[in-house]
Design an enzyme around this catalytic site. Structure first.
Site, short mmCIF file in Angstrom:
data_model
loop_
_atom_site.label_atom_id
_atom_site.label_comp_id
_atom_site.label_asym_id
_atom_site.label_seq_id
_atom_site.Cartn_x
_atom_site.Cartn_y
_atom_site.Cartn_z
CB ALA A 177 -0.88 -0.01 1.24
N GLY B 218 0.81 -5.00 0.80
CA GLY B 218 -0.35 -5.10 -0.09
C GLY B 218 -0.02 -5.78 -1.42
CD GLU C 270 -2.02 -7.56 2.73
OE1 GLU C 270 -1.69 -6.41 2.35
OE2 GLU C 270 -2.60 -7.77 3.79
CD GLU D 31 1.97 -5.43 5.72
OE1 GLU D 31 2.75 -6.35 6.01
OE2 GLU D 31 1.25 -5.44 4.71
N1 CAA Z 1 4.63 3.23 -0.52
C1 CAA Z 1 5.03 4.42 -1.02
N2 CAA Z 1 6.21 4.59 -1.66
C2 CAA Z 1 6.99 3.50 -1.77
C3 CAA Z 1 6.64 2.24 -1.27
C4 CAA Z 1 5.39 2.14 -0.62
N3 CAA Z 1 4.92 0.98 -0.14
N4 CAA Z 1 7.64 1.38 -1.53
C5 CAA Z 1 8.59 2.08 -2.18
N5 CAA Z 1 8.21 3.35 -2.33
C6 CAA Z 1 8.93 4.45 -2.96
C7 CAA Z 1 10.06 4.94 -2.08
O1 CAA Z 1 9.59 5.83 -1.09
C8 CAA Z 1 10.96 5.60 -3.10
O2 CAA Z 1 10.41 6.86 -3.42
P1 CAA Z 1 11.36 8.17 -3.53
O3 CAA Z 1 12.21 7.87 -4.76
O4 CAA Z 1 10.38 9.27 -3.74
O5 CAA Z 1 12.16 8.23 -2.27
C9 CAA Z 1 10.78 4.71 -4.34
O6 CAA Z 1 9.55 3.98 -4.15
C10 CAA Z 1 11.89 3.69 -4.49
O7 CAA Z 1 12.00 2.95 -3.28
P2 CAA Z 1 13.39 2.74 -2.50
O8 CAA Z 1 14.30 3.88 -2.73
O9 CAA Z 1 13.05 2.38 -1.09
O10 CAA Z 1 13.94 1.46 -3.31
P3 CAA Z 1 14.89 0.28 -2.77
O11 CAA Z 1 15.25 -0.51 -3.97
O12 CAA Z 1 15.96 0.82 -1.89
O13 CAA Z 1 13.92 -0.61 -1.81
C11 CAA Z 1 11.89 -1.75 -1.23
C12 CAA Z 1 12.82 -1.28 -2.36
C13 CAA Z 1 12.58 -2.86 -0.41
C14 CAA Z 1 10.65 -2.31 -1.88
C15 CAA Z 1 11.56 -0.55 -0.29
O14 CAA Z 1 11.09 0.53 -1.08
C16 CAA Z 1 10.53 -0.83 0.76
O15 CAA Z 1 10.83 -1.43 1.79
N6 CAA Z 1 9.26 -0.38 0.52
C17 CAA Z 1 8.22 -0.47 1.49
C18 CAA Z 1 7.68 -1.87 1.62
C19 CAA Z 1 6.59 -1.91 2.66
O16 CAA Z 1 6.77 -1.57 3.82
N7 CAA Z 1 5.38 -2.35 2.24
C20 CAA Z 1 4.25 -2.43 3.11
C21 CAA Z 1 3.41 -1.18 2.99
S1 CAA Z 1 2.08 -1.13 4.19
C22 CAA Z 1 0.89 -2.16 3.56
O17 CAA Z 1 0.99 -2.69 2.45
C23 CAA Z 1 -0.28 -2.33 4.50
C24 CAA Z 1 -1.36 -3.21 4.00
O18 CAA Z 1 -1.31 -4.43 4.08
C25 CAA Z 1 -2.57 -2.61 3.51
#
Ligand code: CAA
Length: 260
Positions: A67, A112, A115, A135
Site C-alpha cells: 500500500a 499489499g 496480498e 508491515e
Molecule cells: N509506498 C510508497 N512509496 C513506496 C513504497 C510504498 N509501499 N515502496 C517504495 N516506495 C517508494 C520509495 O519511497 C521511493 O520513493 P522516492 O524515490 O520518492 O524516495 C521509491 O519507491 C523507491 O523505493 P526505495 O528507494 O526504497 O527502493 P529500494 O530498492 O531501496 O527498496 C523496497 C525497495 C525494499 C521495496 C523498499 O522501497 C521498501 O521497503 N518499501 C516499502 C515496503 C513496505 O513496507 N510495504 C508495506 C506497505 S504497508 C501495507 O501494504 C499495508 C497493508 O497491508 C494494507
C-alpha cells in the site's frame, strides 16, 4: 472509465493488468485500488472474450511494494478500518473472479503487493521476486487479507514467522512453500502465465468458475479472521508507533518505536 495508474492490454482474450507506478515501486495508492476495483467489478465482467487476467507490475524491480505508505500519514482507527475493508473487498473480488487470475510477480511483492498476489488464483514469479509482509516495520499489521491468506498458502508456523519478523522470502523458497506455482525467466513470465490461461480456457467455463468458487469455499470459516484483521489494522494505524514508522520510512531512517 479511463485508467491512470493501471494499464490494460488485451491479446487473444487474455487481459494483462499492469500496475503502472514504477517510480513508487507500483505502490497501491487509493486511486490505483479504485481502478483495480473498477476493472474487476465493472469492466472485466462485460468482456465476453475474456479468458483470464494476468496482473503484473511495471518495470523490472517491483510487482507491488505495498500500500502507498505516503498516503498513510494522518490515519486514525476509523480511516484505518475503512482502508482495510476497502482493500479486502477489492481483493475478494479478484479471488472470486470466475475466470483465472494469475499474478506475474516480477520483483518485490511486499505488504499489499504480497496480498494482491495471494488474492490471485496462481502465482508465477521471476528469480528476483521477493515476498513478504513487512508491515511490522511500520508498526502496523497487514490489512488486505495478508494475515489470513499467508496461513492458507504456507501454513501457520512459517506464516507466523514471516508476519512477526517482516522477513522476505525469495522465489525459490516461495516455490518450495507453495506460495508460488512456477518460476520463469523475466522475459518468459507473461508467456508462461498466458500458456496456463490458454490451457484453462480449453476446459468447461462453468466448471472452471465452480472450481474457483468451491476451492474458495473451503476457507470461508476464516471470515471472522478477516474481520479481526480489519479491526486490528484500524487499531494499529491509530498509534504513535505507526506515525513514527511511516515517517521514518519516508525520511529514510530507522524507526524509534515508543510502544504507544
Ligand atoms: N509506498 C510508497 N512509496 C513506496 C513504497 C510504498 N509501499 N515502496 C517504495 N516506495 C517508494 C520509495 O519511497 C521511493 O520513493 P522516492 O524515490 O520518492 O524516495 C521509491 O519507491 C523507491 O523505493 P526505495 O528507494 O526504497 O527502493 P529500494 O530498492 O531501496 O527498496 C523496497 C525497495 C525494499 C521495496 C523498499 O522501497 C521498501 O521497503 N518499501 C516499502 C515496503 C513496505 O513496507 N510495504 C508495506 C506497505 S504497508 C501495507 O501494504 C499495508 C497493508 O497491508 C494494507
Amino acid at each position: 472509465m479511463s485508467y491512470q495508474n493501471i494499464q490494460i492490454q488485451e491479446q487473444n482474450g487474455i487481459y494483462i493488468l499492469t500496475i503502472n507506478r514504477e517510480k513508487a515501486m507500483n505502490a497501491l495508492n487509493g486511486q490505483t485500488m479504485t481502478e483495480i476495483r473498477q476493472f474487476f467489478a465493472e469492466d472485466a465482467p462485460k468482456k465476453n472474450d475474456l479468458k483470464g487476467v494476468i496482473i503484473t507490475g511495471a518495470g523490472p524491480k517491483a510487482f507491488v511494494a505495498g500500500a502507498d505508505i505516503k498516503e498513510f500519514l494522518g490515519m486514525n482507527a476509523e480511516k484505518g478500518r475503512q482502508l482495510s475493508q476497502k482493500g479486502q473487498d477489492i481483493f475478494l473480488l479478484i479471488e472470486q473472479f470466475p475466470k483465472p487470475v494469475i499474478a506475474a510477480v516480477n520483483g518485490f511483492a511486499l505488504g499489499g503487493g504480497c496480498e494482491l498476489a495471494m488474492a490471485c488464483h496462481l502465482r508465477i514469479a521471476t528469480e528476483n521476486a521477493r515476498f513478504g509482509q513487512p508491515e511490522v516495520n511500520l508498526g502496523i499489521i497487514p490489512g488486505y487479507g495478508g494475515t489470513q491468506r499467508l496461513i492458507q498458502y504456507i501454513g501457520k508456523g512459517k506464516a507466523m514467522e514471516l508476519l512477526l519478523t517482516g522477513d522476505m522470502l525469495g522465489a525459490q523458497d516461495a516455490l518450495q512453500l507453495g506460495l508460488v506455482n512456477h518460476i520463469a525467466p523475466a522475459e518468459e513470465l507473461i508467456a508462461k502465465a498466458t500458456s496456463i490461461i490458454e490451457k484453462i480456457a480449453a476446459k468447461g467455463p462453468v466448471a472452471i468458475a465452480k472450481i474457483i468458487e468451491t476451492v474458495n469455499a473451503y476457507f470461508h470459516y476464516n471470515t471472522d479472521g478477516f474481520n479481526a484483521e480489519v479491526l486490528a489494522f484500524g487499531a494499529t494505524t491509530n498509534t504513535e508507533d505507526f506515525k513514527e514508522g511511516a515517517t521514518a520510512f519516508i525520511e529514510k531512517r530507522s524507526p524509534n518505536f515508543s510502544g504507544k
